[in-house]
Scaffold this motif. Structure first.
Motif, short mmCIF file in Angstrom:
data_model
loop_
_atom_site.label_atom_id
_atom_site.label_comp_id
_atom_site.label_asym_id
_atom_site.label_seq_id
_atom_site.Cartn_x
_atom_site.Cartn_y
_atom_site.Cartn_z
N GLU A 25 0.84 -1.20 0.00
CA GLU A 25 0.00 0.00 0.00
C GLU A 25 0.88 1.26 0.00
O GLU A 25 0.62 2.20 -0.75
N GLU A 29 1.31 4.02 -3.14
CA GLU A 29 0.99 5.44 -2.96
C GLU A 29 2.21 6.31 -3.28
O GLU A 29 2.08 7.38 -3.88
N GLU A 33 1.70 9.03 -6.19
CA GLU A 33 1.74 10.45 -5.83
C GLU A 33 2.92 11.18 -6.48
O GLU A 33 2.89 12.39 -6.63
N ILE A 106 5.40 10.20 1.77
CA ILE A 106 4.15 9.59 2.21
C ILE A 106 4.31 8.96 3.59
O ILE A 106 5.17 8.09 3.79
N GLN A 108 1.89 7.11 6.54
CA GLN A 108 0.57 6.52 6.75
C GLN A 108 0.41 6.03 8.19
O GLN A 108 1.38 5.72 8.86
N THR A 121 -0.65 11.60 4.60
CA THR A 121 -1.83 10.89 4.13
C THR A 121 -2.38 10.00 5.23
O THR A 121 -1.77 9.84 6.28
#
Length: 122
Positions: A25, A29, A33, A106, A108, A121
């Motif tokens: 995941e 991303e 992105e 990124i 998460q 994010t």
């Protein structure tokens, strides 16, 4: 120009399935992105905290088309007291024309706490 794209995520347990799913995941991303193609990636380093050892997170790349020849290495993070647990970090080195401030790093889940100064994010 070569740039680094940083990313991090967390898992809730040292589970092979969750480690692979969260790693995939995060990678998906990061590439989406930043409009990265696998051929743009020079290499990737994936590090984990000491409490993650059920599987090499790099195994998650096998499910992503085009990643067969991307050099990847897994490593352990330094176990700093009080640091975030169950964390997977990625440093993706890519060939790109974007400026450093245009790179989208990124973070998460609980890893958002690592870099609250960057666009985040999840």
């Amino acid at each position: 120009m070569i740039r680094g794209i940083r990313g991090a995520t967390t898992v809730t347990s040292n589970s092979e399935v969750e480690i692979l799913n969260r790693t995939e995941e995060l990678i998906r991303e990061m590439i989406q992105e930043n409009s990265v193609e696998p051929a743009d990636i020079a290499s990737m380093i994936i590090s984990v905290t000491d409490d993650i050892n059920a599987v090499f997170p790099a195994k998650a790349l096998r499910g992503i088309v085009g990643f067969t020849f991307v050099p990847v290495m897994c490593a352990r993070e330094i176990p700093v007291p009080g640091s975030l647990h169950l964390c997977i970090r990625i440093m993706m080195t890519v060939n790109t024309t974007v400026a450093p401030h245009e790179v989208k790093h990124i973070y998460q889940y609980d890893a958002i706490s690592l870099r609250p100064d960057l666009k985040l994010t999840n």
